[in-house]
Design a protein around this motif. Sequence first.
Motif, PDB file in Angstrom:
ATOM      1  N   ILE A 104     -56.726 -48.300 -10.547  1.00 30.85           N
ATOM      2  CA  ILE A 104     -55.836 -47.529 -11.477  1.00 30.85           C
ATOM      3  C   ILE A 104     -55.778 -46.847 -12.230  1.00 30.85           C
ATOM      4  N   ASP A 105     -56.048 -45.371 -12.616  1.00 27.96           N
ATOM      5  CA  ASP A 105     -56.011 -45.073 -13.913  1.00 27.96           C
ATOM      6  C   ASP A 105     -54.545 -44.400 -14.282  1.00 27.96           C
ATOM      7  N   PRO A 106     -54.326 -45.069 -14.825  1.00 26.59           N
ATOM      8  CA  PRO A 106     -52.491 -44.049 -15.300  1.00 26.59           C
ATOM      9  C   PRO A 106     -53.075 -42.586 -16.391  1.00 26.59           C
ATOM     10  N   THR A 107     -54.112 -43.172 -17.141  1.00 23.53           N
ATOM     11  CA  THR A 107     -54.262 -42.119 -18.869  1.00 23.53           C
ATOM     12  C   THR A 107     -53.866 -40.559 -16.967  1.00 23.53           C
ATOM     13  N   ARG A 108     -54.543 -40.114 -16.216  1.00 24.02           N
ATOM     14  CA  ARG A 108     -54.208 -38.604 -15.597  1.00 24.02           C
ATOM     15  C   ARG A 108     -52.943 -38.647 -15.314  1.00 24.02           C
ATOM     16  N   TYR A 109     -52.415 -39.306 -15.394  1.00 24.45           N
ATOM     17  CA  TYR A 109     -50.720 -38.893 -15.510  1.00 24.45           C
ATOM     18  C   TYR A 109     -50.204 -38.649 -16.861  1.00 24.45           C
ATOM     19  N   MET A 110     -50.882 -38.896 -17.512  1.00 24.02           N
ATOM     20  CA  MET A 110     -50.385 -38.800 -19.210  1.00 24.02           C
ATOM     21  C   MET A 110     -51.032 -38.245 -20.239  1.00 24.02           C
ATOM     22  N   VAL A 111     -51.158 -37.018 -19.438  1.00 23.02           N
ATOM     23  CA  VAL A 111     -51.333 -35.446 -19.845  1.00 23.02           C
ATOM     24  C   VAL A 111     -49.907 -35.127 -20.097  1.00 23.02           C
ATOM     25  N   LEU A 112     -49.826 -34.879 -21.665  1.00 22.84           N
ATOM     26  CA  LEU A 112     -47.981 -34.276 -22.470  1.00 22.84           C
ATOM     27  C   LEU A 112     -48.257 -32.596 -22.324  1.00 22.84           C
ATOM     28  N   PRO A 113     -47.515 -32.301 -22.376  1.00 19.75           N
ATOM     29  CA  PRO A 113     -47.434 -30.450 -21.988  1.00 19.75           C
ATOM     30  C   PRO A 113     -48.040 -29.684 -23.873  1.00 19.75           C
ATOM     31  N   GLY A 114     -48.246 -29.203 -23.263  1.00 25.42           N
ATOM     32  CA  GLY A 114     -49.212 -28.715 -24.906  1.00 25.42           C
ATOM     33  C   GLY A 114     -50.761 -29.157 -24.953  1.00 25.42           C
ATOM     34  N   LEU A 115     -51.081 -30.288 -24.374  1.00 19.30           N
ATOM     35  CA  LEU A 115     -52.920 -30.773 -24.920  1.00 19.30           C
ATOM     36  C   LEU A 115     -53.129 -30.092 -22.996  1.00 19.30           C
ATOM     37  N   ARG A 116     -54.798 -30.557 -23.535  1.00 18.68           N
ATOM     38  CA  ARG A 116     -55.495 -30.698 -22.930  1.00 18.68           C
ATOM     39  C   ARG A 116     -56.374 -31.215 -23.485  1.00 18.68           C
ATOM     40  N   PHE A 117     -57.559 -32.174 -21.802  1.00 14.44           N
ATOM     41  CA  PHE A 117     -58.312 -33.349 -21.885  1.00 14.44           C
ATOM     42  C   PHE A 117     -59.793 -32.185 -22.062  1.00 14.44           C
ATOM     43  N   THR A 118     -60.564 -32.920 -23.329  1.00 12.57           N
ATOM     44  CA  THR A 118     -61.778 -31.774 -24.151  1.00 12.57           C
ATOM     45  C   THR A 118     -62.535 -32.443 -22.835  1.00 12.57           C
ATOM     46  N   GLN A 119     -62.890 -33.477 -21.935  1.00 11.23           N
ATOM     47  CA  GLN A 119     -64.021 -33.382 -20.495  1.00 11.23           C
ATOM     48  C   GLN A 119     -63.237 -34.006 -19.645  1.00 11.23           C
ATOM     49  N   GLU A 120     -63.909 -33.920 -18.531  1.00 10.37           N
ATOM     50  CA  GLU A 120     -63.248 -35.162 -17.113  1.00 10.37           C
ATOM     51  C   GLU A 120     -63.508 -35.778 -16.956  1.00 10.37           C
ATOM     52  N   GLU A 121     -64.406 -36.741 -17.710  1.00  8.98           N
ATOM     53  CA  GLU A 121     -64.824 -38.020 -17.072  1.00  8.98           C
ATOM     54  C   GLU A 121     -64.125 -39.537 -17.489  1.00  8.98           C
ATOM     55  N   LEU A 122     -64.713 -39.659 -16.661  1.00  3.09           N
ATOM     56  CA  LEU A 122     -63.440 -40.392 -16.279  1.00  3.09           C
ATOM     57  C   LEU A 122     -63.507 -41.875 -16.894  1.00  3.09           C
ATOM     58  N   PHE A 123     -62.381 -42.381 -17.128  1.00  2.00           N
ATOM     59  CA  PHE A 123     -62.268 -43.529 -18.090  1.00  2.00           C
ATOM     60  C   PHE A 123     -62.723 -44.684 -17.855  1.00  2.00           C
ATOM     61  N   ILE A 124     -63.009 -44.688 -16.289  1.00  2.00           N
ATOM     62  CA  ILE A 124     -63.736 -46.354 -15.568  1.00  2.00           C
ATOM     63  C   ILE A 124     -65.172 -45.903 -15.267  1.00  2.00           C
ATOM     64  N   LEU A 125     -66.219 -46.325 -16.262  1.00  2.00           N
ATOM     65  CA  LEU A 125     -67.485 -46.390 -15.388  1.00  2.00           C
ATOM     66  C   LEU A 125     -67.895 -47.351 -15.496  1.00  2.00           C
ATOM     67  N   GLU A 126     -69.442 -47.900 -15.092  1.00  2.00           N
ATOM     68  CA  GLU A 126     -69.963 -49.072 -14.449  1.00  2.00           C
ATOM     69  C   GLU A 126     -71.099 -49.392 -15.117  1.00  2.00           C
ATOM     70  N   ARG A 127     -70.820 -50.975 -15.224  1.00  2.00           N
ATOM     71  CA  ARG A 127     -72.709 -51.718 -15.340  1.00  2.00           C
ATOM     72  C   ARG A 127     -72.121 -52.783 -14.958  1.00  2.00           C
ATOM     73  N   ASN A 128     -73.852 -52.498 -14.833  1.00  2.00           N
ATOM     74  CA  ASN A 128     -74.252 -53.812 -13.016  1.00  2.00           C
ATOM     75  C   ASN A 128     -73.226 -54.523 -12.592  1.00  2.00           C
ATOM     76  N   GLY A 129     -72.905 -53.218 -11.921  1.00  2.00           N
ATOM     77  CA  GLY A 129     -72.153 -53.447 -10.952  1.00  2.00           C
ATOM     78  C   GLY A 129     -70.836 -53.389 -10.852  1.00  2.00           C
ATOM     79  N   LEU A 130     -70.245 -54.319 -12.329  1.00  2.00           N
ATOM     80  CA  LEU A 130     -69.175 -54.079 -12.558  1.00  2.00           C
ATOM     81  C   LEU A 130     -68.477 -53.179 -13.248  1.00  2.00           C
TER      82      LEU A 130
END
Length: 492
Positions: A177-203
């Motif tokens: 569950i990524d709460p950051t996608r619901y934490m966008v405040l008015p007047g702000l924008r994301f500089t990139q759409e890359e997710l805050f969850i990545l993967e390494r060694n199957g985790l």
Amino acid sequence: MSATRTAPAHDLAPPVGEPVPGRARRPVPHRADAATAGVVFVVILMIVPARLVFRGLSFAITPAEAVGLFAMAWWFCAHFTDTLGVAKGRTFVRTMVFVYGASLLATYAYATAGFLPGDELDLADHMLVSATAMIGVVLLMVDGVRGRDRLDLVLKSVAVMGAVLGVIAALQFLFQIDPTRYMVLPGLRFTQEELFILERNGLSRVAATTGHPIEFAVVCAMILPIALHYAFRAHEQGKPSVRWWICATLIGAGMVFSVSRSAFVGLAGAAVVLLIGWPKVRRLIAAGAVLVFVVGVRLVVPGVLGAIITLFTGLSNDSSLRWRIMDYSAAATEIAKHPWLGRGLGTWYAPKYLVFDNQYILTTVETGVIGVLAFAGLFVAGIWSALRARHLMSDPAGRDLGLTLAACLVVPLIGAATFDLRSYAVVTGLSFLLVGAAGVLMREARHGRTATSPPVDPLRDRPAASPPLDPGLSPAGADGRPSTSPRTDPAR
């Protein structure tokens, strides 16, 4: 002839400073000051997702950088007056901040004196504004925060916000569950759409609200000593300490969920500092706490510890490490072109150029030898100030805080060699804040102010003047001799 009426006993007001009988004493709220602004900066820096910037601007400015720019303006204006409580006088941290700022201005002037492509010139402007904001944060702390209680307020907010990041990381890692996608405040924008969850060694590798899992890991390693400081101090003083142990546990869990090698390398450096200065009893408690924590992680998330161990045992087959080493020849060629002042702050960027996963190399390329020495010197000044404050203080809490801040600043000093630290907003902002905190503690130690010291005049670095003995005494003094001239403010 009128008689003088004597007021009844119930009409007499109690002496100034004495509580009214039968009336509960209410806490007096502290007026807003630089520590308040520091808390606001910490909350915005660590809660607002790092990739959110203001809309409608020609270059990306984060809300935390906006607070830093305000702090820079406040500091500049405050030095034109004696009524805002700002400290005066030279400190090692402030001197190194000025050296760092001067090196960046020299690099900017050198780079823009010649030709720069439009994209690189825009980035140079952007990075200069961002650096000004971070310098403002240091100056806000080192000159604006007065008193140990106000410094504790800022640092406690850092520990609490670190625990909040640990909760967000747990949601990302355990439940996807990524709460950051619901934490966008008015007047702000994301500089990139890359997710805050990545993967390494199957985790999964999580970043909480920061820009990358490596950044999140280093941030947790920096904050953990602060949470441990307040947990141990509360326990040793017989005060409630459970909340601080919970904060430390959540921060440690977040560091594990990042699955990053940089965090544990930096934390090892911080642990060396802490173990040297901690008493034997605290070392034993810390060892037991680490053992319990490791067992807990092993039971809750079995594969994480194995993945982390593999990061160190499989270095010979690590592609990221080989890529870092391959960059050295390209960096040496570029540094030779502009050895002293570099090619320009922010002008070396991906995907136009190779990525240097080493902030010292990147800083040398962009700002030259002078710039990288000033950058490293800023952290060295913070570590020296914290340890020097520890040496000067007799208060156990102050001495322990000095050791803690030194350990915290060892983490970014090491982390800058493992990734491009200055490219990430949260770890950069936190690093500069802690450098300023070390400067605050050094100023407090130098002027002999501890938690048990007499009240301090908020405008001057000396105890507040005592009230006169008798309103009828002349200004010359109770013994009739002329009073001496007031001592010059040592903070000026």
